[in-house]
Design a protein around this motif. Structure first.
Motif, PDB file in Angstrom:
ATOM      1  N   UNK A   1     -14.288  24.723  29.270  1.00  0.00           N
ATOM      2  CA  UNK A   1     -14.725  25.073  27.896  1.00  0.00           C
ATOM      3  C   UNK A   1     -13.716  24.272  26.943  1.00  0.00           C
ATOM      4  N   UNK A   2     -14.384  24.128  25.576  1.00  0.00           N
ATOM      5  CA  UNK A   2     -13.726  23.272  24.716  1.00  0.00           C
ATOM      6  C   UNK A   2     -12.201  23.763  24.272  1.00  0.00           C
ATOM      7  N   UNK A   3     -12.125  25.098  24.192  1.00  0.00           N
ATOM      8  CA  UNK A   3     -10.822  25.687  24.112  1.00  0.00           C
ATOM      9  C   UNK A   3      -9.659  25.174  25.139  1.00  0.00           C
ATOM     10  N   UNK A   4      -9.956  25.103  26.522  1.00  0.00           N
ATOM     11  CA  UNK A   4      -9.212  24.807  27.431  1.00  0.00           C
ATOM     12  C   UNK A   4      -8.878  23.506  27.307  1.00  0.00           C
ATOM     13  N   UNK A   5      -9.762  22.588  26.922  1.00  0.00           N
ATOM     14  CA  UNK A   5      -9.393  20.989  26.660  1.00  0.00           C
ATOM     15  C   UNK A   5      -8.224  20.862  25.315  1.00  0.00           C
ATOM     16  N   UNK A   6      -8.685  21.672  24.465  1.00  0.00           N
ATOM     17  CA  UNK A   6      -7.614  21.735  23.353  1.00  0.00           C
ATOM     18  C   UNK A   6      -6.287  22.038  23.830  1.00  0.00           C
ATOM     19  N   UNK A   7      -6.223  23.032  24.675  1.00  0.00           N
ATOM     20  CA  UNK A   7      -4.945  23.658  25.235  1.00  0.00           C
ATOM     21  C   UNK A   7      -4.197  22.460  26.152  1.00  0.00           C
ATOM     22  N   UNK A   8      -4.963  21.896  26.759  1.00  0.00           N
ATOM     23  CA  UNK A   8      -4.531  20.696  27.697  1.00  0.00           C
ATOM     24  C   UNK A   8      -3.916  19.547  26.845  1.00  0.00           C
ATOM     25  N   UNK A   9      -4.825  19.293  25.662  1.00  0.00           N
ATOM     26  CA  UNK A   9      -4.473  18.338  24.870  1.00  0.00           C
ATOM     27  C   UNK A   9      -2.952  18.539  24.129  1.00  0.00           C
ATOM     28  N   UNK A  10      -2.988  19.719  23.662  1.00  0.00           N
ATOM     29  CA  UNK A  10      -1.699  20.419  23.066  1.00  0.00           C
ATOM     30  C   UNK A  10      -0.626  20.167  24.084  1.00  0.00           C
ATOM     31  N   UNK A  11      -0.714  20.596  25.273  1.00  0.00           N
ATOM     32  CA  UNK A  11       0.399  20.441  26.271  1.00  0.00           C
ATOM     33  C   UNK A  11       0.887  19.117  26.583  1.00  0.00           C
ATOM     34  N   UNK A  12      -0.115  18.039  26.506  1.00  0.00           N
ATOM     35  CA  UNK A  12       0.086  16.743  26.888  1.00  0.00           C
ATOM     36  C   UNK A  12       0.760  16.241  25.478  1.00  0.00           C
ATOM     37  N   UNK A  13       0.417  16.638  24.254  1.00  0.00           N
ATOM     38  CA  UNK A  13       1.076  16.107  23.028  1.00  0.00           C
ATOM     39  C   UNK A  13       2.562  16.732  23.115  1.00  0.00           C
ATOM     40  N   UNK A  14       2.696  17.885  23.472  1.00  0.00           N
ATOM     41  CA  UNK A  14       3.970  18.617  23.174  1.00  0.00           C
ATOM     42  C   UNK A  14       4.993  18.020  24.156  1.00  0.00           C
ATOM     43  N   UNK A  15       4.261  17.461  25.718  1.00  0.00           N
ATOM     44  CA  UNK A  15       5.321  16.664  26.537  1.00  0.00           C
ATOM     45  C   UNK A  15       5.732  15.309  26.052  1.00  0.00           C
ATOM     46  N   UNK A  16       5.006  14.812  25.539  1.00  0.00           N
ATOM     47  CA  UNK A  16       5.549  13.427  24.847  1.00  0.00           C
ATOM     48  C   UNK A  16       6.381  13.711  23.751  1.00  0.00           C
ATOM     49  N   UNK A  17       6.111  14.571  22.971  1.00  0.00           N
ATOM     50  CA  UNK A  17       7.076  14.867  21.851  1.00  0.00           C
ATOM     51  C   UNK A  17       8.440  15.384  22.475  1.00  0.00           C
ATOM     52  N   UNK A  18       8.389  15.958  23.425  1.00  0.00           N
ATOM     53  CA  UNK A  18       9.772  16.818  24.063  1.00  0.00           C
ATOM     54  C   UNK A  18      10.552  15.680  24.745  1.00  0.00           C
ATOM     55  N   UNK A  19       9.886  14.640  25.046  1.00  0.00           N
ATOM     56  CA  UNK A  19      10.693  13.459  25.752  1.00  0.00           C
ATOM     57  C   UNK A  19      10.926  12.319  25.096  1.00  0.00           C
ATOM     58  N   UNK A  20      10.519  12.304  23.998  1.00  0.00           N
ATOM     59  CA  UNK A  20      10.671  11.155  22.738  1.00  0.00           C
ATOM     60  C   UNK A  20      12.005  11.380  22.388  1.00  0.00           C
TER      61      UNK A  20
END
Length: 62
Positions: A12-31
């Protein structure tokens, strides 16, 4: 409330948004301003690739 698209298979689209947010956070956290090791560059590259793919999936569902 979950957002579902019943015309397309997959997540579902909501799950894709959650995955997108987690990946974005992972990049931000390791920057960091200093350089990255080779393995860190590779890992961040994989995360960016996954982020782009999820974004494309979201475009196809929306």
């Amino acid at each position: 409330m979950a957002i579902h698209c019943h015309n397309a298979p997959g997540l579902p689209l909501a799950s894709l948004h959650d995955i997108h947010d987690c990946l974005t956070l992972a990049l931000d956290a390791t920057e960091r301003p200093s350089g990255y090791s080779q393995s860190e560059r590779e890992a961040r590259s994989y995360v960016r690739t996954a982020l782009r793919r999820v974004g494309k999936l979201m475009e196809g569902v929306a």
